[in-house]
Write an enzyme that holds these catalytic residues in place. Structure first.
Site, PDB file in Angstrom:
ATOM      1  N   SER A 189     -39.076 -16.977  -8.731  1.00  0.00           N
ATOM      2  CA  SER A 189     -38.506 -15.887  -8.180  1.00  0.00           C
ATOM      3  C   SER A 189     -38.423 -16.131  -6.751  1.00  0.00           C
ATOM      4  CB  SER A 189     -39.320 -14.767  -8.296  1.00  0.00           C
ATOM      5  OG  SER A 189     -38.947 -13.640  -7.678  1.00  0.00           O
ATOM      6  N   TYR A 208     -47.436  -9.610  -7.941  1.00  0.00           N
ATOM      7  CA  TYR A 208     -46.456 -10.260  -8.291  1.00  0.00           C
ATOM      8  C   TYR A 208     -46.065 -11.655  -7.429  1.00  0.00           C
ATOM      9  CZ  TYR A 208     -41.620 -11.077  -9.988  1.00  0.00           C
ATOM     10  OH  TYR A 208     -40.364 -11.785 -10.723  1.00  0.00           O
TER      11      TYR A 208
HETATM   12  P1  NAP Z   1     -36.577  -8.355 -18.395  1.00  0.00           P
HETATM   13  O1  NAP Z   1     -35.304  -8.119 -19.047  1.00  0.00           O
HETATM   14  O2  NAP Z   1     -37.598  -7.399 -18.384  1.00  0.00           O
HETATM   15  O3  NAP Z   1     -36.983  -9.780 -19.725  1.00  0.00           O
HETATM   16  C1  NAP Z   1     -38.419 -10.096 -19.655  1.00  0.00           C
HETATM   17  C2  NAP Z   1     -38.704 -10.746 -20.961  1.00  0.00           C
HETATM   18  O4  NAP Z   1     -39.840 -11.369 -20.822  1.00  0.00           O
HETATM   19  C3  NAP Z   1     -38.316  -9.812 -21.984  1.00  0.00           C
HETATM   20  O5  NAP Z   1     -37.861 -10.819 -23.108  1.00  0.00           O
HETATM   21  C4  NAP Z   1     -39.917  -9.664 -22.513  1.00  0.00           C
HETATM   22  O6  NAP Z   1     -39.968  -9.597 -24.121  1.00  0.00           O
HETATM   23  C5  NAP Z   1     -40.459 -11.004 -22.096  1.00  0.00           C
HETATM   24  N1  NAP Z   1     -42.092 -10.876 -22.153  1.00  0.00           N
HETATM   25  C6  NAP Z   1     -42.660 -10.203 -21.202  1.00  0.00           C
HETATM   26  N2  NAP Z   1     -43.996 -10.155 -21.635  1.00  0.00           N
HETATM   27  C7  NAP Z   1     -44.038 -11.024 -22.595  1.00  0.00           C
HETATM   28  C8  NAP Z   1     -45.118 -11.747 -23.356  1.00  0.00           C
HETATM   29  N3  NAP Z   1     -46.341 -11.299 -23.183  1.00  0.00           N
HETATM   30  N4  NAP Z   1     -44.766 -12.637 -24.252  1.00  0.00           N
HETATM   31  C9  NAP Z   1     -43.470 -13.331 -24.400  1.00  0.00           C
HETATM   32  N5  NAP Z   1     -42.549 -12.478 -24.013  1.00  0.00           N
HETATM   33  C10 NAP Z   1     -42.768 -11.839 -22.919  1.00  0.00           C
HETATM   34  O7  NAP Z   1     -36.541  -9.056 -17.066  1.00  0.00           O
HETATM   35  P2  NAP Z   1     -35.918 -10.309 -16.592  1.00  0.00           P
HETATM   36  O8  NAP Z   1     -35.267 -10.020 -15.187  1.00  0.00           O
HETATM   37  O9  NAP Z   1     -34.859 -10.928 -17.331  1.00  0.00           O
HETATM   38  O10 NAP Z   1     -36.949 -11.413 -16.240  1.00  0.00           O
HETATM   39  C11 NAP Z   1     -37.007 -12.859 -16.713  1.00  0.00           C
HETATM   40  C12 NAP Z   1     -37.753 -13.398 -15.821  1.00  0.00           C
HETATM   41  O11 NAP Z   1     -37.219 -13.655 -14.608  1.00  0.00           O
HETATM   42  C13 NAP Z   1     -39.152 -13.177 -15.572  1.00  0.00           C
HETATM   43  O12 NAP Z   1     -39.928 -14.438 -15.410  1.00  0.00           O
HETATM   44  C14 NAP Z   1     -38.835 -12.328 -14.068  1.00  0.00           C
HETATM   45  O13 NAP Z   1     -40.239 -12.531 -13.096  1.00  0.00           O
HETATM   46  C15 NAP Z   1     -37.834 -13.408 -13.437  1.00  0.00           C
HETATM   47  N6  NAP Z   1     -37.042 -12.841 -12.473  1.00  0.00           N
HETATM   48  C16 NAP Z   1     -36.563 -11.611 -12.407  1.00  0.00           C
HETATM   49  C17 NAP Z   1     -35.886 -11.040 -11.383  1.00  0.00           C
HETATM   50  C18 NAP Z   1     -34.938  -9.689 -11.392  1.00  0.00           C
HETATM   51  O14 NAP Z   1     -34.888  -9.326 -10.327  1.00  0.00           O
HETATM   52  N7  NAP Z   1     -34.672  -9.396 -12.714  1.00  0.00           N
HETATM   53  C19 NAP Z   1     -35.791 -11.775 -10.197  1.00  0.00           C
HETATM   54  C20 NAP Z   1     -36.412 -12.929 -10.181  1.00  0.00           C
HETATM   55  C21 NAP Z   1     -37.135 -13.622 -11.302  1.00  0.00           C
HETATM   56  P3  NAP Z   1     -40.726  -8.613 -24.812  1.00  0.00           P
HETATM   57  O15 NAP Z   1     -41.213  -7.206 -24.067  1.00  0.00           O
HETATM   58  O16 NAP Z   1     -39.936  -8.310 -26.161  1.00  0.00           O
HETATM   59  O17 NAP Z   1     -42.098  -9.434 -25.149  1.00  0.00           O
END
Ligand code: NAP
Length: 244
Positions: A131, A144
């Protein structure tokens, strides 16, 4: 030659789900892991992949998942997220534990377990979704930002430790992407989550998935080390050009 295989953690929504679709489009057999198996099964049926339950915070779950993966050419460490926005003075220890367990130790567990298979593939690739929070500190975000810094340092360290091995490492550091991320961060509060993206054109999951696809389709000698990607409307964490 047997089918090239990719593993995407956190594939039940957002960036992980879109990435699994993109890699399947490139011909990979994709193993999708997360806790919400119903969503994964639907996705796997659509893309001809394999859905397996995965909780990256649980050693046994990670072992069962990684044992079931016969071959691994690409690993996308995507499972992660944020909980809350609090000052250090008011930090919630359980939120910190969740963030460190999921983003940092989760990435460590899965990477460690799949490393022998990535090396054995002869041309492995590890993509870690960190991120811009891995590059900046911001007020109320220390749980975070510290977890994302630690996840990134783990990934960057591996780049040196694996030098000479047939494994590439790419860190992708997105700014604001509209997914379920903010809904999770604010415990299901939809209004609060929607406010994060109000008046801006955020990135969408597909934008990041296409970048992973680009990285995965480079020839073996090309290592894209770090890719920082933000919406045009965002300069830094918390610094947006918002329309009224
Ligand atoms: P999201 O839609 O909330 O997806 C998060 C995913 O992580 C879900 O599939 C969730 O699945 C999974 N997850 C959470 N806890 C878990 C666990 N204990 N074991 C296995 N899977 C787990 O959010 P996203 O934005 O796509 O996030 C994906 C990545 O991108 C993350 O690492 C986040 O920090 C990073 N990121 C996001 C942003 C943003 O603005 N959205 C920006 C920078 C970086 P389940 O709940 O089904 O387990």
């Amino acid at each position: 030659m047997s089918t090239r295989t990719a593993v995407v953690t956190g594939a039940s929504s957002g960036i992980g789900e879109a990435t699994a679709r993109e890699l399947a489009k490139q011909g990979y057999h994709v193993y999708v892991g997360a806790r919400r198996l119903d969503r994964l099964e639907q996705l796997a049926a659509e893309i001809g992949g394999t859905a397996l339950p995965l909780d990256v915070t649980d050693e046994q779950s990670v072992r069962a998942f990684t044992d079931a993966v016969q071959r691994c050419d690409v690993l996308v460490n995507n499972a992660g997220g944020a909980k809350g926005l609090a000052t250090v003075a008011e930090a919630d220890l359980d939120d910190w534990r969740w963030m460190w367990e999921t983003n940092v130790l989760g990435t460590l567990r899965v990477t460690k377990a799949l490393l022998p298979k990535l090396i054995a593939s002869g041309d492995g690739l590890i993509v870690t979704i960190t991120s811009i929070a891995a590059f900046h500190a911001y007020d109320n975000g220390s749980g975070y930002t510290s977890a994302k810094h630690a996840q990134a340092v783990l990934h960057r360290t591996l780049r040196g430790e694996l030098l000479g091995q047939p494994v590439r490492l790419t860190e992708i550091a997105p700014g604001a992407v509209e997914t379920e991320f903010s809904l999770v961060r604010f415990d299901g509060d939809e209004d609060r989550a929607a406010n994060v993206y109000k008046g801006i054109d955020p990135l969408v999951a597909q934008d990041i998935a296409e970048i992973v696809g680009f990285v995965a389709s480079r020839p073996p000698h090309v290592n894209l080390d770090t890719i920082v990607v933000k919406p045009r409307d965002q300069a830094e964490p918390g610094r947006f050009a918002r329309r009224a």
